[in-house]
Design an enzyme around this catalytic site. Structure first.
Site, short mmCIF file in Angstrom:
data_model
loop_
_atom_site.label_atom_id
_atom_site.label_comp_id
_atom_site.label_asym_id
_atom_site.label_seq_id
_atom_site.Cartn_x
_atom_site.Cartn_y
_atom_site.Cartn_z
CG ASP A 41 3.96 -4.61 16.00
OD1 ASP A 41 3.73 -3.84 15.07
OD2 ASP A 41 3.06 -5.18 16.65
CD GLU A 113 7.25 -4.22 12.95
OE1 GLU A 113 6.16 -3.63 12.85
OE2 GLU A 113 7.38 -5.45 12.75
#
Length: 228
Positions: A41, A113
């Site tokens: 992320d 992610e």
């Protein structure tokens, strides 16, 4: 096979594909992928921000921020996950599979992610190698999609999140007060609550902008907590 799935350390890729539900049903499998998700992320936020900064020298900060949110939101990351072939590679528990986990946008985006974070580690933390595999994905997102998503008002986006996560008729409540400025240019502070819990705070030269800033703050905090 997409390049982002070509790992030197196959155990690291398997770790990135392993959801909490799989570990719960198979305790011997070790750690789930949430720490890698956190790393991925952070990388995607940085790389998408740098990409947009470079590609749009004429855009102001607020427009770039909205575009970045659109480029790495749950819906778009889920599409990236399917594009690179992560959907049926995810290691999910039987319950998650039964509930449609292979098509679940949240699971897909979180796994993407995690794989980005793992790919970074697998390549000796070389961010340029990660950039080389994610920028072509960014390039593939049609401009009109990014614009349409980025133009969605932050108050509407926060309200949509509330409606997805709370029983009806729960809605955000904004409390706005003047906190300074002068008569011709006042400054307002807005706080947004859901069921009396504070979610965000913002400032603006008028009530509308202050409430919008509070919603943006709430969305930012939700993203940081992996709730968005």
């Amino acid at each position: 096979m997409h390049k982002i799935l070509m790992f030197q350390d196959e155990k690291l890729l398997r770790h990135a594909l392993t959801h909490r539900s799989y570990v719960h049903e198979n305790p011997g499998e070790g750690e789930h992928n949430e720490r890698l998700e956190f790393l991925g992320d952070a990388l995607l936020n940085f790389l998408s921000g740098e990409y947009l900064y470079r590609c749009h020298p004429d855009k102001a900060e607020d427009e770039l921020t909205r575009r970045r949110s659109a480029l790495v939101d749950e819906k778009q990351l889920a599409k990236f996950a399917i594009e690179v072939g992560l959907d049926f590679r995810m290691r999910l528990g039987k319950g998650a599979i039964r509930d449609g986990g292979y098509q679940n946008p949240n699971l897909l985006s979180c796994t993407f992610e995690a794989v980005v974070g793992a790919y970074y580690l697998d390549n000796n933390c070389n961010v340029e190698i990660v950039r080389a595999v994610v920028e072509p994905l960014f390039d593939g997102v049609p401009e009109e999609i990014v614009v349409s998503r980025s133009n969605v008002d932050s108050k509407n986006r926060f309200q949509e999140w509330v409606q997805r996560n709370f029983p009806p008729p729960t809605l955000p409540e904004y409390v706005t007060v003047q906190v300074g400025g002068v008569s011709h240019a006042p400054e307002y502070k807005a706080t947004v609550f859901v069921l009396e819990k504070e979610y965000g705070v913002g400032h603006g030269r008028n009530i509308k902008n202050a409430e919008k800033a509070a919603a943006e703050d709430a969305l930012f905090k939700l993203k940081k907590q992996n709730l968005l």
